[in-house]
Design an enzyme around this catalytic site. Structure first.
Site, PDB file in Angstrom:
ATOM      1  N   ASP A   1     -29.226  -1.732 -15.606  1.00 59.69           N
ATOM      2  CA  ASP A   1     -27.833  -1.395 -15.948  1.00 59.69           C
ATOM      3  C   ASP A   1     -27.377  -0.178 -15.120  1.00 59.69           C
ATOM      4  O   ASP A   1     -28.100   0.823 -15.043  1.00 59.69           O
ATOM      5  CB  ASP A   1     -27.804  -1.050 -17.456  1.00 59.69           C
ATOM      6  CG  ASP A   1     -26.406  -0.905 -18.015  1.00 59.69           C
ATOM      7  OD1 ASP A   1     -25.487  -1.550 -17.470  1.00 59.69           O
ATOM      8  OD2 ASP A   1     -26.239  -0.166 -19.011  1.00 59.69           O
TER       9      ASP A   1
ATOM     10  N   ARG B   1     -26.513   2.523 -31.101  1.00 61.91           N
ATOM     11  CA  ARG B   1     -26.772   3.954 -31.330  1.00 61.91           C
ATOM     12  C   ARG B   1     -26.179   4.378 -32.677  1.00 61.91           C
ATOM     13  O   ARG B   1     -26.729   5.225 -33.371  1.00 61.91           O
ATOM     14  CB  ARG B   1     -26.149   4.789 -30.206  1.00 61.91           C
ATOM     15  CG  ARG B   1     -26.763   4.524 -28.856  1.00 61.91           C
ATOM     16  CD  ARG B   1     -26.092   5.361 -27.777  1.00 61.91           C
ATOM     17  NE  ARG B   1     -26.681   5.058 -26.477  1.00 61.91           N
ATOM     18  CZ  ARG B   1     -26.583   5.834 -25.422  1.00 61.91           C
ATOM     19  NH1 ARG B   1     -25.920   6.964 -25.481  1.00 61.91           N
ATOM     20  NH2 ARG B   1     -27.156   5.488 -24.280  1.00 61.91           N
TER      21      ARG B   1
HETATM   22  P1  13P Z   1     -20.709   0.513 -24.961  1.00 62.93           P
HETATM   23  O1  13P Z   1     -20.716   1.993 -24.748  1.00 62.93           O
HETATM   24  O2  13P Z   1     -19.374   0.033 -25.396  1.00 62.93           O
HETATM   25  O3  13P Z   1     -21.770   0.050 -25.877  1.00 62.93           O
HETATM   26  O4  13P Z   1     -20.987  -0.174 -23.527  1.00 62.93           O
HETATM   27  C1  13P Z   1     -22.298  -0.298 -23.036  1.00 62.93           C
HETATM   28  C2  13P Z   1     -22.332  -0.669 -21.596  1.00 62.93           C
HETATM   29  O5  13P Z   1     -21.355  -1.033 -20.988  1.00 62.93           O
HETATM   30  C3  13P Z   1     -23.654  -0.608 -20.932  1.00 62.93           C
HETATM   31  O6  13P Z   1     -23.557  -0.924 -19.564  1.00 62.93           O
HETATM   32  O1  G3H Z   2     -23.273   2.347 -19.843  1.00 59.26           O
HETATM   33  C1  G3H Z   2     -24.216   3.030 -20.157  1.00 59.26           C
HETATM   34  C2  G3H Z   2     -25.133   2.595 -21.240  1.00 59.26           C
HETATM   35  O2  G3H Z   2     -24.570   2.799 -22.508  1.00 59.26           O
HETATM   36  C3  G3H Z   2     -26.467   3.258 -21.096  1.00 59.26           C
HETATM   37  O3  G3H Z   2     -26.379   4.589 -21.464  1.00 59.26           O
HETATM   38  O4  G3H Z   2     -27.150   5.765 -19.432  1.00 59.26           O
HETATM   39  O5  G3H Z   2     -27.166   6.910 -21.650  1.00 59.26           O
HETATM   40  O6  G3H Z   2     -28.813   5.073 -21.159  1.00 59.26           O
HETATM   41  P1  G3H Z   2     -27.449   5.656 -20.883  1.00 59.26           P
HETATM   42 ZN    ZN Z   3     -21.731  -0.188 -18.704  1.00 56.74          ZN
END
Ligand code: 13P
Ligand code: G3H
Ligand code: ZN
Length: 326
Positions: free
Chosen positions: A85, A269
């Site tokens: 991600d 979360r």
């Molecule tokens: P949220 O903060 O809405 O859960 O989005 C998560 C996200 O886009 C992770 O890439």
């Molecule tokens: O978009 C980000 C996700 O919510 C992941 O969050 O980078 O704090 O792990 P993080």
């Molecule tokens: Zn995201």
């Protein structure tokens, strides 16, 4: 040892496209992973596990990999893919070379258009050489992505015409489009809807250009339930009660238009925070982390099963097995 898990992200896009969305859930530790697998088995839904740079640092990337491999053994019927991600170029290459991820996200959306294209194309070339698919972002979400803050006023929706040029020039497999959402718990002021016209515009422009439909990824998809925020605050939290997210009833209409991957992290979360705040409020003398941890796994599983229902992915495992012959 098998490199990928049972399916690839690309296979999930293929079976789900235009019908339902696959939930992409971030994981950080063993409890969250247990809850995720249990919730997806209970709801008979496929899923995408996504790992952020922050998670790779927090739990150590090899620990997360080991947790996922163990979960796969504990839940042999689970159908899931593993995804990076919000990667930068270096992290994408690390994941591509690891052989563990079936897709990566390169997030160069903060760079100018041509620079975003150049970076994304380099990642696509390296990834495709190894059969890994790439999600890339165009447009800017409001809120906070990793360590970069995009203030709400600057959030800019994806331009459908630019999206077609972007997909054409980069060869990316999925497009993270800015359709009105943002990361975190404070997404909207007042009642707002997803920008369905942007999704429709992208698909219409792709069609007009003679290009195949491209799965769209919705980031910032948490719904930030009012009740969850109220319970957290009743147990000592100080979240702004105006916190507000995406209407869950809009997931499926978006999926029908091609939103195939829906990223959810913040809502999970909130479940963690509610469970732990309530536990220690009610048992201030306790100091064993297992009882609240156990409640968290149960509550997280319930939360995931609910999300999968709203995404339309619940109950689809038998059809996916038949379609993919697995
Ligand atoms: P949220 O903060 O809405 O859960 O989005 C998560 C996200 O886009 C992770 O890439
Ligand atoms: O978009 C980000 C996700 O919510 C992941 O969050 O980078 O704090 O792990 P993080
Ligand atoms: Zn995201």
């Amino acid at each position: 040892m098998r490199a990928f898990m049972i399916v690839t992200t690309a296979q999930l896009y293929k079976v789900a496209y235009g019908k339902y969305a696959v939930g992409a859930y971030n994981i950080n530790n063993a409890e969250q992973t247990m809850g995720l697998f249990r919730g997806c088995i209970e709801s008979q839904a496929p899923f995408i596990i996504q790992i952020s740079k922050g998670a790779r640092k927090y739990t150590e990337k090899r620990m997360l990999e080991a947790i996922i491999r163990s979960a796969e053994e504990i839940f042999p019927d689970a159908i899931f893919a593993v995804h990076l991600d919000h990667g930068d170029e270096e992290t994408c290459y690390d994941c591509i070379d690891s052989g563990f991820y079936s897709s990566v996200m390169i997030d160069a959306s903060h760079d100018p258009f041509d620079e975003n294209i150049a970076i994304t194309k380099r990642v696509v070339d390296r990834a495709h050489a190894k059969g890994i698919s790439v999600e890339a972002e165009l447009g800017m979400l409001g809120g906070v992505e990793e360590d970069i803050a995009v203030d709400e006023g600057n959030a800019c929706l994806t331009n459908p015409e630019e999206a077609v040029e972007f997909i054409q020039r980069t060869g990316c497999d999925a497009l993270a489009a800015a359709i009105g959402t943002s990361h975190g718990a404070y997404k909207f002021r007042g009642q707002q809807s997803l920008h369905f016209e942007v999704i429709e515009g992208i698909q219409a422009n792709l069609k007009a250009a003679g290009m195949p439909p491209t799965p769209i990824v919705m980031h910032g998809s948490s719904s930030v339930p009012k009740e969850e925020v109220a319970r957290i605050n009743a147990a000592g939290g100080t979240l702004d009660p105006s916190a507000c997210g995406v209407n869950e009833n809009e997931y499926l209409p978006a999926a029908k238009l091609g939103v195939t991957k829906v990223n959810i992290d913040t809502d999970g979360r909130l479940v963690w925070t509610r469970v732990h705040r309530e536990y220690f409020r009610d048992k201030p003398g306790d100091f064993d982390f297992r009882p609240p941890g156990k409640t968290f796994i149960d509550e997280y599983a319930k939360f995931i099963a609910h999300k999968n229902k709203m995404l339309g992915s619940a109950g689809t495992i038998p059809a996916i097995r038949a379609a993919l012959g697995i």
